[in-house]
Scaffold this motif. Structure first.
Motif, short mmCIF file in Angstrom:
data_model
loop_
_atom_site.label_atom_id
_atom_site.label_comp_id
_atom_site.label_asym_id
_atom_site.label_seq_id
_atom_site.Cartn_x
_atom_site.Cartn_y
_atom_site.Cartn_z
N LEU A 134 0.82 -1.24 0.01
CA LEU A 134 0.06 -0.01 0.38
C LEU A 134 1.15 1.37 0.04
N GLU A 135 2.53 0.96 0.81
CA GLU A 135 3.08 2.23 0.86
C GLU A 135 2.95 3.11 -1.21
N GLY A 136 3.29 4.23 -0.88
CA GLY A 136 3.45 4.42 -2.63
C GLY A 136 1.74 4.79 -3.41
N LEU A 137 0.93 3.88 -2.82
CA LEU A 137 -0.21 3.11 -3.65
C LEU A 137 -1.08 4.84 -4.36
N THR A 138 -1.85 4.26 -5.57
CA THR A 138 -2.68 5.64 -5.39
C THR A 138 -3.43 5.18 -6.52
N LEU A 139 -4.49 5.09 -5.52
CA LEU A 139 -5.91 4.76 -6.60
C LEU A 139 -6.41 5.58 -7.71
N PRO A 140 -6.96 5.07 -8.88
CA PRO A 140 -7.26 6.48 -9.93
C PRO A 140 -8.24 7.00 -9.45
N ALA A 141 -8.79 8.29 -9.91
CA ALA A 141 -9.53 8.91 -9.58
C ALA A 141 -11.14 8.60 -10.68
N ALA A 142 -11.82 9.11 -9.53
CA ALA A 142 -13.29 8.43 -10.04
C ALA A 142 -14.32 9.10 -9.27
N GLU A 143 -15.34 8.70 -9.93
CA GLU A 143 -16.63 9.65 -9.72
C GLU A 143 -17.73 8.53 -9.24
N LEU A 144 -18.45 9.15 -7.95
CA LEU A 144 -19.27 8.03 -7.36
C LEU A 144 -20.42 8.75 -7.49
N ARG A 145 -21.99 8.36 -8.29
CA ARG A 145 -22.99 9.03 -8.48
C ARG A 145 -24.12 7.86 -7.12
N THR A 146 -25.09 8.92 -6.71
CA THR A 146 -25.42 8.00 -5.31
C THR A 146 -26.81 7.18 -6.24
N SER A 147 -26.95 7.95 -7.09
CA SER A 147 -27.87 6.99 -7.85
C SER A 147 -27.81 5.87 -8.08
N TRP A 148 -26.26 5.85 -8.60
CA TRP A 148 -25.76 4.32 -8.95
C TRP A 148 -25.74 3.19 -8.19
N LEU A 149 -25.15 4.14 -6.51
CA LEU A 149 -25.20 3.32 -5.12
C LEU A 149 -26.81 2.76 -4.80
N TYR A 150 -27.87 3.26 -4.82
CA TYR A 150 -29.46 3.11 -5.32
C TYR A 150 -29.21 1.22 -6.08
N THR A 151 -29.36 2.10 -7.51
CA THR A 151 -29.68 0.91 -7.80
C THR A 151 -29.28 0.11 -8.13
N LEU A 152 -27.03 -0.65 -7.76
CA LEU A 152 -27.21 -1.27 -8.12
C LEU A 152 -27.47 -1.65 -6.40
N SER A 153 -27.42 -1.29 -5.27
CA SER A 153 -28.22 -2.21 -4.65
C SER A 153 -29.43 -2.72 -4.36
N ALA A 154 -30.35 -2.41 -5.46
CA ALA A 154 -31.59 -3.38 -5.97
C ALA A 154 -31.48 -4.03 -6.91
N LYS A 155 -30.60 -4.33 -7.91
CA LYS A 155 -30.14 -5.00 -8.62
C LYS A 155 -29.80 -5.97 -7.71
N ILE A 156 -28.65 -5.99 -6.90
CA ILE A 156 -28.05 -7.40 -6.35
C ILE A 156 -28.50 -8.36 -5.59
N ASN A 157 -29.65 -6.65 -4.50
CA ASN A 157 -30.31 -7.82 -3.27
C ASN A 157 -32.25 -8.85 -4.12
N ARG A 158 -31.88 -8.62 -5.39
CA ARG A 158 -32.31 -9.30 -5.60
C ARG A 158 -32.62 -10.30 -7.12
N THR A 159 -31.66 -10.13 -6.98
CA THR A 159 -30.55 -11.14 -7.49
C THR A 159 -30.53 -12.89 -7.08
N PRO A 160 -31.40 -13.67 -7.67
CA PRO A 160 -30.93 -15.41 -7.29
C PRO A 160 -29.36 -15.02 -7.09
N SER A 161 -29.62 -16.17 -5.77
CA SER A 161 -27.86 -16.09 -5.24
C SER A 161 -28.29 -17.96 -4.02
#
Length: 296
Positions: A134-161
């Motif tokens: 982890l020393e000197g590690l730089t993670l890539p720039a990214a954008e996280l939209r809250t609409s994505w979080l809500y959509t992903l949560s809904a899709k994943i939670n109803r996926t047969p598993s």
């Protein structure tokens, strides 16, 4: 609803297959009233991972995608370096063995003597030089939209598993924007992450812009693995450990927990969040949904 579920499954490159032979078995027991009941239980079996001629570890796993699990484990433990050529991956199902072969010689005898047990399940081990990675590690720039979080949560939670079929399982999903790509399950949350890391390595998939969603706790090990994979966002239905939060803040990883219905908590990487969705427009989870997520 069935059409919506089928549409969601079509988005996945790899989705859970609860009906796959060998992942569960039916067991007869008795309930609280003494009545006979039949229930599904998850199978687990040992898988021994070799790097060239050296035995590295034996992991307890459900047995699907053993090649990805082996590649991802070795990658996340720092035993497969960036750019190192893998010449072959051989799996013997009868022996429960995967051998990963590289072009160069490897020797991790001393490293294996210094392994440290972590809070993960089953094979939860982290070597000291994972932290050094982890020393000197730089993670890539990214954008996280809250609409994505809500959509992903809904899709994943109803996926047969497998979790919905039998419980006693952890799930991890590689996502991009609001699309779930690869959904892996296993008896240990770190195994599920390693399978995704192995798939990414095998398919030469970049971590830029990816989100890692897990059903399990956001522990130090989960944060370290996500960071070493180069993934800038880690999200979960579950909660945090203090060291997990501390490491996420140190490496600049966005950490989202307690993601259920319209609620979530961000404890690191807040600067990536774009709040483009009104939480009040998102349905609250039912008690049934909360119970489903409680034991993961």
């Amino acid at each position: 609803m069935q059409m919506a579920i089928r549409d969601d499954l079509n988005e996945y490159l790899i989705a859970p297959d609860p009906a796959r032979a060998g992942l569960t078995r039916k067991v007869i027991g008795h309930d609280q009233d003494g009545q006979e009941v039949e229930t599904s239980v998850v199978e687990e079996r040992p898988l021994t991972i070799f790097l060239n001629s050296q035995e590295i570890v034996t992991a307890m796993t459900i047995g699907d995608y053993p090649e990805y699990l082996a590649l991802g484990f070795l990658r996340n433990q720092g035993m497969l370096r960036d750019g190192e050529a893998v010449s072959g991956v051989d799996h013997d199902d009868d022996l429960g063995v995967v051998v990963v072969r590289t072009d160069g010689q490897t020797n991790y005898e001393e490293k294996l003597k210094k392994k440290t047990r972590t809070s993960g399940c089953a094979v939860g081990t982290v070597f000291g030089d994972m932290m050094e990675g982890l020393e000197g590690l730089t993670l890539p720039a990214a954008e996280l939209r809250t609409s994505w979080l809500y959509t992903l949560s809904a899709k994943i939670n109803r996926t047969p598993s497998l979790y919905l079929e039998a419980g006693a399982i952890h799930g991890t999903v590689l996502c991009e924007a609001d699309r779930p790509l690869v959904y892996m399950e296993d008896v240990g949350r770190h195994n599920a992450v390693d399978k995704i890391a192995g798939w990414m390595l095998s398919e030469n998939v970049r971590a830029d812009g990816k989100i890692l969603y897990t059903t399990g706790r956001l522990t130090s090990e989960m944060v370290i693995k996500a960071a070493l994979m180069g993934i800038p966002v880690l999200a979960s239905r579950s909660g945090f450990t203090a060291w997990g939060v501390e490491i996420a803040r140190e490496v600049g990883l966005t950490l989202i927990g307690r993601l259920r219905g319209q609620r979530f908590v961000c404890l690191a990487g807040e600067e990536r969040l774009v709040r483009d969705a009104d939480p009040t427009s998102v349905p609250e989870e039912s008690r049934k949904s909360r119970r489903k997520g409680a034991g993961v």
